[in-house]
Write a protein that holds these residues in place. Sequence first.
Motif, PDB file in Angstrom:
ATOM      1  N   UNK A 204       0.853  -1.184   0.000  1.00 26.12           N
ATOM      2  CA  UNK A 204       0.000   0.000   0.000  1.00 26.12           C
ATOM      3  C   UNK A 204       0.889   1.234   0.000  1.00 26.12           C
ATOM      4  N   UNK A 205       0.349   2.380   0.482  1.00 23.90           N
ATOM      5  CA  UNK A 205       1.120   3.609   0.576  1.00 23.90           C
ATOM      6  C   UNK A 205       0.925   4.230   1.961  1.00 23.90           C
ATOM      7  N   UNK A 206       1.848   5.096   2.349  1.00 21.77           N
ATOM      8  CA  UNK A 206       1.727   5.801   3.625  1.00 21.77           C
ATOM      9  C   UNK A 206       0.969   7.110   3.415  1.00 21.77           C
ATOM     10  N   UNK A 207       0.420   7.665   4.516  1.00 27.71           N
ATOM     11  CA  UNK A 207      -0.438   8.845   4.384  1.00 27.71           C
ATOM     12  C   UNK A 207      -0.047   9.982   5.326  1.00 27.71           C
ATOM     13  N   UNK A 208       1.181   9.983   5.820  1.00 22.23           N
ATOM     14  CA  UNK A 208       1.582  11.062   6.723  1.00 22.23           C
ATOM     15  C   UNK A 208       1.905  12.356   5.979  1.00 22.23           C
ATOM     16  N   UNK A 209       2.146  12.249   4.668  1.00 24.30           N
ATOM     17  CA  UNK A 209       2.451  13.447   3.892  1.00 24.30           C
ATOM     18  C   UNK A 209       2.062  13.221   2.439  1.00 24.30           C
ATOM     19  N   UNK A 210       2.414  14.168   1.584  1.00 26.46           N
ATOM     20  CA  UNK A 210       1.945  14.148   0.198  1.00 26.46           C
ATOM     21  C   UNK A 210       2.810  13.298  -0.722  1.00 26.46           C
ATOM     22  N   UNK A 211       3.842  12.641  -0.198  1.00 26.41           N
ATOM     23  CA  UNK A 211       4.730  11.838  -1.044  1.00 26.41           C
ATOM     24  C   UNK A 211       4.103  10.498  -1.400  1.00 26.41           C
ATOM     25  N   UNK A 212       3.295   9.950  -0.504  1.00 29.74           N
ATOM     26  CA  UNK A 212       2.673   8.661  -0.784  1.00 29.74           C
ATOM     27  C   UNK A 212       3.682   7.540  -0.940  1.00 29.74           C
ATOM     28  N   UNK A 213       4.659   7.475  -0.032  1.00 30.68           N
ATOM     29  CA  UNK A 213       5.706   6.453  -0.120  1.00 30.68           C
ATOM     30  C   UNK A 213       5.103   5.061  -0.060  1.00 30.68           C
ATOM     31  N   UNK A 214       5.695   4.150  -0.820  1.00 32.52           N
ATOM     32  CA  UNK A 214       5.185   2.787  -0.872  1.00 32.52           C
ATOM     33  C   UNK A 214       5.618   2.001   0.356  1.00 32.52           C
ATOM     34  N   UNK A 215       4.725   1.162   0.857  1.00 35.44           N
ATOM     35  CA  UNK A 215       4.997   0.460   2.103  1.00 35.44           C
ATOM     36  C   UNK A 215       4.271  -0.881   2.132  1.00 35.44           C
ATOM     37  N   UNK A 216       4.582  -1.648   3.166  1.00 37.82           N
ATOM     38  CA  UNK A 216       3.800  -2.834   3.530  1.00 37.82           C
ATOM     39  C   UNK A 216       3.190  -2.582   4.901  1.00 37.82           C
ATOM     40  N   UNK A 217       1.900  -2.888   5.033  1.00 37.01           N
ATOM     41  CA  UNK A 217       1.237  -2.875   6.333  1.00 37.01           C
ATOM     42  C   UNK A 217       1.204  -4.311   6.850  1.00 37.01           C
ATOM     43  N   UNK A 218       1.839  -4.527   8.002  1.00 35.65           N
ATOM     44  CA  UNK A 218       1.909  -5.855   8.613  1.00 35.65           C
ATOM     45  C   UNK A 218       0.804  -5.988   9.653  1.00 35.65           C
ATOM     46  N   UNK A 219       0.001  -7.030   9.529  1.00 27.60           N
ATOM     47  CA  UNK A 219      -1.191  -7.191  10.366  1.00 27.60           C
ATOM     48  C   UNK A 219      -1.135  -8.496  11.136  1.00 27.60           C
ATOM     49  N   UNK A 220      -1.497  -8.390  12.405  1.00 30.14           N
ATOM     50  CA  UNK A 220      -1.682  -9.584  13.232  1.00 30.14           C
ATOM     51  C   UNK A 220      -2.926  -9.366  14.082  1.00 30.14           C
ATOM     52  N   UNK A 221      -3.799 -10.347  14.123  1.00 26.59           N
ATOM     53  CA  UNK A 221      -5.044 -10.248  14.891  1.00 26.59           C
ATOM     54  C   UNK A 221      -5.846  -9.000  14.508  1.00 26.59           C
TER      55      UNK A 221
ATOM     56  N   UNK B  14     -11.635  21.626   0.045  1.00 23.23           N
ATOM     57  CA  UNK B  14     -10.965  20.803   1.056  1.00 23.23           C
ATOM     58  C   UNK B  14     -10.106  21.676   1.955  1.00 23.23           C
ATOM     59  N   UNK B  15      -9.802  21.160   3.145  1.00 24.49           N
ATOM     60  CA  UNK B  15      -8.993  21.886   4.127  1.00 24.49           C
ATOM     61  C   UNK B  15      -7.525  21.507   3.957  1.00 24.49           C
ATOM     62  N   UNK B  16      -6.648  22.447   3.604  1.00 22.36           N
ATOM     63  CA  UNK B  16      -5.217  22.120   3.522  1.00 22.36           C
ATOM     64  C   UNK B  16      -4.643  21.892   4.924  1.00 22.36           C
ATOM     65  N   UNK B  17      -3.703  20.988   5.016  1.00 25.01           N
ATOM     66  CA  UNK B  17      -3.014  20.731   6.287  1.00 25.01           C
ATOM     67  C   UNK B  17      -1.516  20.872   6.031  1.00 25.01           C
TER      68      UNK B  17
ATOM     69  N   UNK C 239      12.560  18.039   1.128  1.00 19.71           N
ATOM     70  CA  UNK C 239      12.939  17.915  -0.269  1.00 19.71           C
ATOM     71  C   UNK C 239      13.152  16.490  -0.716  1.00 19.71           C
ATOM     72  N   UNK C 240      12.839  15.531   0.138  1.00 17.93           N
ATOM     73  CA  UNK C 240      13.018  14.119  -0.208  1.00 17.93           C
ATOM     74  C   UNK C 240      11.700  13.378   0.010  1.00 17.93           C
ATOM     75  N   UNK C 241      11.531  12.705   1.111  1.00 20.10           N
ATOM     76  CA  UNK C 241      10.331  11.897   1.324  1.00 20.10           C
ATOM     77  C   UNK C 241       9.398  12.484   2.377  1.00 20.10           C
ATOM     78  N   UNK C 242       9.695  13.673   2.854  1.00 21.27           N
ATOM     79  CA  UNK C 242       8.796  14.362   3.767  1.00 21.27           C
ATOM     80  C   UNK C 242       8.387  15.685   3.122  1.00 21.27           C
ATOM     81  N   UNK C 243       7.125  16.069   3.283  1.00 19.89           N
ATOM     82  CA  UNK C 243       6.625  17.295   2.662  1.00 19.89           C
ATOM     83  C   UNK C 243       5.953  18.175   3.710  1.00 19.89           C
ATOM     84  N   UNK C 244       5.836  19.457   3.397  1.00 17.39           N
ATOM     85  CA  UNK C 244       5.097  20.369   4.277  1.00 17.39           C
ATOM     86  C   UNK C 244       3.624  19.997   4.323  1.00 17.39           C
ATOM     87  N   UNK C 245       3.104  19.462   3.210  1.00 16.49           N
ATOM     88  CA  UNK C 245       1.713  19.020   3.151  1.00 16.49           C
ATOM     89  C   UNK C 245       1.593  17.697   3.908  1.00 16.49           C
TER      90      UNK C 245
END
Length: 576
Positions: free
Chosen positions: A245-262, A362-365, A373-379
């Motif tokens: 999936x992707x991460x949602x902490x910023x506007x980069x949308x870095x690709x990730x794996x979500x690991x699930x248990x229970x 929409x409300x900007x955050x 300038x890499x994988x973290x954004x102000x958005x």
Amino acid sequence: MPRITIDGTVYEFEGRPKLLQFCLDHGIELPHFCYHPALSIPANCRQCLVEVGMPVIDRETGKPKLDENGQPVIQFMPKLQTSCSLDMADGMVVKTHRTSEKVARAQRDNLEFLLINHPLDCPICDQAGKCPLQIQAYKYGPEGSRFEFLKVHKPKRVKLGPRVMLDAERCINCTRCVRFTDEISKSHQLTIIERGVKNYPITPPGVEFDDPYSMNVIDLCPVGALTSIDARFKARPWEMSATPSITITNAKGSNCYYWVRDNLIVEITARANAAVNGYWLPDEDRLDYHRFNENRPDGPEVRRDGRLVRVSWEEAYDRAAELLAGIDGRRILFLGSAYATVEDNYLLKRLAEALGADTPVYIPHLEPGHGDGWLRTDDRTPNAQGCQRLGILPVDEALVRSRLESGEIQAIYVLEDDPVGSGLFTAEALADIPVILHYYNTTNQTLAVADVALPAATVVETVGTYVNCDGHAQRVRPAKAIRTVNRVLMQEIGKSRLDQHGTPYDRWYNEKHQVDCKPSWEILPEVAQRLGHPLRYKGPKYIMQEIAETIPAFAGATYEAMGLEGVRLVEIGAEV
């Protein structure tokens, strides 16, 4: 075109690729530890050794000498070569462990050296089950150990920083971690100290390993020497499912794996995507999983006698439609969300159009200075560009506040955001205004004034599309199950085990961890239906297909085209 022969099979190649990477790209497994495609090549683990030769050239004719069978005579190098650092050449002949006992013996001996002082703590090691050293020891190593003496001891449970723990005894000195801090993050916070069997990575005196990308060294470590302080001893790899999936902490949308248990998100790790985040992931993305497990709602609610009361979904839909039915659409404020998927925002826009309301905003955050300038954004939202491509623009705060104060706004429909928590409105200003709220967590401050509260599925529970700050459209898949039954989610949730032979639900089934929520693309059509405006689709795939066909800014963004790595869209305003 140049050719190379590997274990009797001829391959064509271009340029001067390194042998190990070429083999990996063509599905030829060669064991290795220190090599990583994004780092420099020290060739210090010696595990990727191969036998290499070149045709003998006749000095008089300038052509290869032939044997009695008409085949080129091959002169092999006297010593084995590290395939990670070896440039390929035309006519080169390579023997791996599959065809050379000399190579196989070298790999066994090398593994025996690496394991001499390695502690036998696989049963308690977090890396066990996904450990390259463990795997290669079984596949290529000796059957037993001849070392019957005391092992060299090194520091254990050393906190390098707030997020990474070191167990120096497990380290095999591949130097991946040090090279990462020197070459990629450039924090230079790790170094190798001591010599010989006593060396290991550590921070320089007085330095804390607080690099905002520090946890990448955990992924890089081919053993269990570097582990996550946050995730230590929580779960074994075979006890979890891993969903791309992707991460949602910023506007980069870095690709990730979500690991699930229970049915709980336990860990987030990096997923390689050269077009988005390469091989890396910021620490803020990795530690963001708590929002998916904690403070989650327990079903829809409506306000009665001044307090929210738990009701059925049908009652909640009815109440939402009832609140909107008697109001002129031009007096309803629809707030889209840069947290919600493109499909959700599109349906909200269509509902607003059907009721004669203005296009949602929409409300900007934004957090100035947070980006690097890499994988973290102000958005700090994952889908602002997706909203803008739909024509949903940032809210004019002064304008909507004045409209609210003048009584022009008589109802507010909020899609997966928090206008009170963001400071757009105060709770007092919304006290007498009907508010319909799609929300993720009970910490949402708008919940205190909502008249209809509709729990919405998060990014780990839904299917949908996000567009990152670079115009890269990516789709997400459910990593965990929700309480309500939805065929689309059931089909998308997939298999749980790493070997892909598990049943679909064995890592999701814990009912007490299943949230009573629904994707907004399922909620919005129900509300619209009750208002006399059908918005029925077979699923989000068909919503996105319509978007891609009707909105030029999304041309080509079908689920099939996006796949696992997404697709780059045309620039906003560019002709298709």
